[in-house]
Design a protein around this motif. Structure first.
Motif, PDB file in Angstrom:
ATOM      1  N   ARG A  21       4.603  -2.462 -13.956  1.00  0.00           N
ATOM      2  CA  ARG A  21       3.104  -2.660 -13.925  1.00  0.00           C
ATOM      3  C   ARG A  21       2.631  -3.969 -13.210  1.00  0.00           C
ATOM      4  N   GLU A  22       3.271  -5.009 -13.497  1.00  0.00           N
ATOM      5  CA  GLU A  22       2.861  -6.072 -12.514  1.00  0.00           C
ATOM      6  C   GLU A  22       2.952  -5.837 -11.045  1.00  0.00           C
ATOM      7  N   GLU A  23       4.044  -5.373 -10.635  1.00  0.00           N
ATOM      8  CA  GLU A  23       4.480  -4.938  -9.340  1.00  0.00           C
ATOM      9  C   GLU A  23       3.301  -4.090  -8.667  1.00  0.00           C
ATOM     10  N   LEU A  24       3.013  -2.892  -9.455  1.00  0.00           N
ATOM     11  CA  LEU A  24       2.173  -2.097  -9.329  1.00  0.00           C
ATOM     12  C   LEU A  24       0.720  -2.318  -9.174  1.00  0.00           C
ATOM     13  N   THR A  25       0.250  -3.611  -9.832  1.00  0.00           N
ATOM     14  CA  THR A  25      -0.861  -4.308  -9.901  1.00  0.00           C
ATOM     15  C   THR A  25      -1.027  -4.949  -8.282  1.00  0.00           C
ATOM     16  N   GLU A  26       0.076  -5.580  -8.147  1.00  0.00           N
ATOM     17  CA  GLU A  26       0.210  -6.200  -6.756  1.00  0.00           C
ATOM     18  C   GLU A  26       0.060  -5.563  -5.654  1.00  0.00           C
ATOM     19  N   VAL A  27       0.630  -4.114  -5.709  1.00  0.00           N
ATOM     20  CA  VAL A  27       0.826  -3.101  -4.703  1.00  0.00           C
ATOM     21  C   VAL A  27      -0.958  -2.782  -4.408  1.00  0.00           C
ATOM     22  N   VAL A  28      -1.519  -2.348  -5.484  1.00  0.00           N
ATOM     23  CA  VAL A  28      -3.042  -1.881  -5.613  1.00  0.00           C
ATOM     24  C   VAL A  28      -3.660  -2.937  -4.777  1.00  0.00           C
ATOM     25  N   ARG A  29      -3.526  -4.494  -5.395  1.00  0.00           N
ATOM     26  CA  ARG A  29      -4.191  -5.425  -4.714  1.00  0.00           C
ATOM     27  C   ARG A  29      -4.127  -5.387  -3.111  1.00  0.00           C
ATOM     28  N   ARG A  30      -2.842  -5.492  -2.777  1.00  0.00           N
ATOM     29  CA  ARG A  30      -2.660  -5.509  -1.230  1.00  0.00           C
ATOM     30  C   ARG A  30      -3.184  -4.280  -0.454  1.00  0.00           C
ATOM     31  N   LEU A  31      -2.927  -3.052  -1.216  1.00  0.00           N
ATOM     32  CA  LEU A  31      -3.769  -2.139  -0.588  1.00  0.00           C
ATOM     33  C   LEU A  31      -5.314  -2.015  -0.437  1.00  0.00           C
ATOM     34  N   GLU A  32      -5.918  -2.553  -1.491  1.00  0.00           N
ATOM     35  CA  GLU A  32      -7.289  -2.924  -1.431  1.00  0.00           C
ATOM     36  C   GLU A  32      -7.886  -3.833  -0.510  1.00  0.00           C
ATOM     37  N   THR A  33      -6.964  -4.984  -0.333  1.00  0.00           N
ATOM     38  CA  THR A  33      -7.100  -5.971   0.679  1.00  0.00           C
ATOM     39  C   THR A  33      -7.526  -5.571   2.104  1.00  0.00           C
ATOM     40  N   GLY A  35      -6.047  -4.549   6.021  1.00  0.00           N
ATOM     41  CA  GLY A  35      -5.395  -5.469   7.137  1.00  0.00           C
ATOM     42  C   GLY A  35      -3.954  -5.121   7.181  1.00  0.00           C
ATOM     43  N   LEU A  36      -3.548  -3.876   6.724  1.00  0.00           N
ATOM     44  CA  LEU A  36      -2.157  -3.390   7.027  1.00  0.00           C
ATOM     45  C   LEU A  36      -2.339  -2.499   8.118  1.00  0.00           C
ATOM     46  N   THR A  37      -0.892  -2.184   8.533  1.00  0.00           N
ATOM     47  CA  THR A  37      -0.874  -1.223   9.408  1.00  0.00           C
ATOM     48  C   THR A  37      -0.749   0.168   8.508  1.00  0.00           C
ATOM     49  N   LEU A  38      -0.921   1.416   9.139  1.00  0.00           N
ATOM     50  CA  LEU A  38      -0.742   2.635   8.511  1.00  0.00           C
ATOM     51  C   LEU A  38       0.652   2.670   8.046  1.00  0.00           C
ATOM     52  N   GLU A  39       1.738   2.136   8.713  1.00  0.00           N
ATOM     53  CA  GLU A  39       2.974   2.461   8.119  1.00  0.00           C
ATOM     54  C   GLU A  39       3.206   1.701   6.994  1.00  0.00           C
ATOM     55  N   GLN A  40       2.696   0.491   7.075  1.00  0.00           N
ATOM     56  CA  GLN A  40       2.577  -0.459   5.858  1.00  0.00           C
ATOM     57  C   GLN A  40       2.031  -0.049   4.628  1.00  0.00           C
ATOM     58  N   SER A  41       0.930   0.811   4.837  1.00  0.00           N
ATOM     59  CA  SER A  41       0.006   1.280   3.782  1.00  0.00           C
ATOM     60  C   SER A  41       0.662   2.441   3.214  1.00  0.00           C
ATOM     61  N   ILE A  42       1.369   3.292   4.074  1.00  0.00           N
ATOM     62  CA  ILE A  42       2.137   4.447   3.620  1.00  0.00           C
ATOM     63  C   ILE A  42       3.328   4.000   2.541  1.00  0.00           C
ATOM     64  N   GLU A  43       3.887   2.742   3.113  1.00  0.00           N
ATOM     65  CA  GLU A  43       5.210   2.243   2.426  1.00  0.00           C
ATOM     66  C   GLU A  43       4.786   1.804   1.127  1.00  0.00           C
ATOM     67  N   LEU A  44       3.693   1.115   1.013  1.00  0.00           N
ATOM     68  CA  LEU A  44       3.214   0.731  -0.326  1.00  0.00           C
ATOM     69  C   LEU A  44       2.562   1.652  -1.352  1.00  0.00           C
ATOM     70  N   TRP A  45       2.125   2.611  -0.518  1.00  0.00           N
ATOM     71  CA  TRP A  45       1.407   3.562  -1.492  1.00  0.00           C
ATOM     72  C   TRP A  45       2.560   4.478  -2.103  1.00  0.00           C
ATOM     73  N   GLU A  46       3.800   4.594  -1.405  1.00  0.00           N
ATOM     74  CA  GLU A  46       5.188   5.248  -1.887  1.00  0.00           C
ATOM     75  C   GLU A  46       5.693   4.508  -3.007  1.00  0.00           C
ATOM     76  N   ARG A  47       5.625   3.232  -2.563  1.00  0.00           N
ATOM     77  CA  ARG A  47       6.186   2.293  -3.764  1.00  0.00           C
ATOM     78  C   ARG A  47       5.305   2.185  -5.074  1.00  0.00           C
TER      79      ARG A  47
END
Length: 86
Positions: A21-33, A35-47
Motif C-alpha cells: 500500500r505504501e509503495e502504491l501510494t508512492e507510485v501514484v504520487r510520482r505518476l501524478e507529479t 515529468g516522467l518519460t512515457l516509458e517511465q510512466s508505463i513502468e510505474l503504471w505496471e508496478r
C-alpha cells in the motif's frame, strides 16, 4: 489469509499489505507529479497494477478469515479446540 505468494515466481518476495500500500501510494504520487518519460510512466503504471493486485489478495484473505470468524461466532456448535479461551 490468502497467501499473496501463490502464483508468483518463487524467488520474488511478496510485500506485506502495508508495504504494498505504501509503495502504491508512492507510485501514484510520482505518476501524478508528472515529468516522467512515457516509458517511465508505463513502468510505474505496471508496478502500480501489481501492487494493487497484491493489496487485493491480502484484503480478500482478510475477508475470508473474517467471514469464517463470524460464522463460528454465530454457530456455537462450530467451535474448534483452537477457539478455547485458555
Amino acid at each position: 489469509m490468502a497467501d499473496p505468494k501463490v502464483g508468483r515466481v518463487a524467488d520474488e518476495k511478496a510485500p506485506s499489505y502495508e508495504q504494498a500500500r505504501e509503495e502504491l501510494t508512492e507510485v501514484v504520487r510520482r505518476l501524478e507529479t508528472g515529468g516522467l518519460t512515457l516509458e517511465q510512466s508505463i513502468e510505474l503504471w505496471e508496478r502500480g497494477e501489481k501492487l494493487a493486485a497484491i493489496c487485493e489478495e491480502w484484503l480478500q484473505g482478510a475477508r475470508v478469515k473474517l467471514a469464517a470468524a463470524m460464522a463460528r461466532r454465530s454457530d456455537p456448535t462450530a467451535a474448534s479446540p483452537d477457539d478455547a479461551p485458555f
